[in-house]
Design a protein around this motif. Structure first.
Motif, PDB file in Angstrom:
ATOM      1  N   LYS A   1       0.850  -1.199   0.000  1.00 39.82           N
ATOM      2  CA  LYS A   1       0.000   0.000   0.000  1.00 39.82           C
ATOM      3  C   LYS A   1       0.878   1.239   0.000  1.00 39.82           C
TER       4      LYS A   1
ATOM      5  N   SER B   1       1.695   4.370   1.009  1.00 37.88           N
ATOM      6  CA  SER B   1       1.521   5.540   1.887  1.00 37.88           C
ATOM      7  C   SER B   1       2.496   6.636   1.465  1.00 37.88           C
TER       8      SER B   1
ATOM      9  N   GLN C   1       4.876   7.944   3.227  1.00 39.42           N
ATOM     10  CA  GLN C   1       6.229   7.584   3.660  1.00 39.42           C
ATOM     11  C   GLN C   1       6.837   6.512   2.757  1.00 39.42           C
ATOM     12  N   ARG C   2       6.060   5.486   2.469  1.00 37.45           N
ATOM     13  CA  ARG C   2       6.577   4.397   1.635  1.00 37.45           C
ATOM     14  C   ARG C   2       6.938   4.894   0.246  1.00 37.45           C
TER      15      ARG C   2
ATOM     16  N   THR D   1      10.117   4.294  11.112  1.00 35.08           N
ATOM     17  CA  THR D   1       9.328   4.100   9.888  1.00 35.08           C
ATOM     18  C   THR D   1      10.223   3.691   8.724  1.00 35.08           C
TER      19      THR D   1
ATOM     20  N   THR E   1       9.635   0.304   6.858  1.00 38.53           N
ATOM     21  CA  THR E   1       9.363   0.371   5.425  1.00 38.53           C
ATOM     22  C   THR E   1      10.319  -0.522   4.652  1.00 38.53           C
TER      23      THR E   1
END
Lengths: 138, 138
Positions: free
Chosen positions: B17, B19, B21-22, B56, B60
């Motif tokens: 998914k 996001s 940040q990703r 994160t 990630t």
DNA sequence: TCCTATTTTATAATGAGTACAAAGATATGA
DNA sequence: TCATATCTTTGTACTCATTATAAAATAGGA
């Protein structure tokens, strides 16, 4: 036959003064070709050398590497591993149990050092990973 | 042209998914083929994403690796390094400055997975080490 | 024996990576 | 739209491998 005499001579070849601790560590590496971690070496030697310090094992291996008597393997992200066998061979790490094994009899071309305009290459390390039979079955 | 749209689609290919940040982390990896460490990624993204947490970045990258979108390199004993390029190529690490570079155009045989009775091999990593030109001159 | 250099040792410090739980964001369904 | 459940992000605390440091032990030579 005195194994530590051999070890003694081997250390001298690399200009390493063979103290009791150094001889014990090298002796262990020569007899245990399992690419042990610092902790495994320390745990194995500790019973027969109660005053041995883990720092000494670190120091000793750093010295061995500096002098070229031992190769540090960069294959296990958790721990440094060590190898006294400097012949051309690769390594396999099982992603499940973490054990490291030798792989011999690969084509010699694999270990050739390529020429490169930007780098002076000194060594090559070939690492395979996957699952060992024991882990695959479970 | 929207680079993060490409990135977005790339992540979806691996069932990740996308996001904010990703997408930012993947985008950084795609544009910076220097095999950055967690810290380098965090430091680079942090100014434009002030609330970003280093945890994160760790989470990630672990997700990316789990899903096969990124490969973790085991070549630098100090830090994990990451590569989005899954084509057959080797790496070189300079033992002085620690930078990691790609080496392309090696013989394809080098990347063949050998058969072995005791192991099921999934991947191979070929790592050269030595000195880069910059470090050699000093 | 005494002196000096080397080696070993224990403890403290560093630093990468993970565990955990709370806070925030997102999706879904009434 | 609102309520709720789920997923994601975040900060903090923790673990653990490795290194720094300084004191103690050892070895070797005069």
């Amino acid at each position: 036959m005195n194994a530590s005499l051999q070890t003694h001579r081997y250390l001298l070849q690399f200009s390493i003064k063979p103290s009791v601790q150094r001889t014990a560590v090298m002796d262990y590496l020569m007899k245990n070709r399992t690419h042990p971690t610092i902790d495994e070496i320390y745990t194995a030697l500790s019973p027969s050398m109660p005053t041995l310090s883990k720092t000494t094992v670190y120091n000793t291996l750093n010295l061995f590497i500096e002098r070229g008597a031992v190769q540090a393997l960069v294959i296990d992200e958790k721990n440094a591993r060590f190898d006294v066998d400097t012949s051309s061979h690769a390594h396999f790490i099982c992603k499940s149990c973490g054990k490291v094994h030798d792989i011999f009899n690969l084509k010699p071309e694999l270990f050739e050092i390529p020429q490169h305009p930007n780098f002076t290459i000194h060594s090559v390390e070939i690492s395979y990973s996957g699952l060992c039979n024991a882990c695959k079955e479970s």
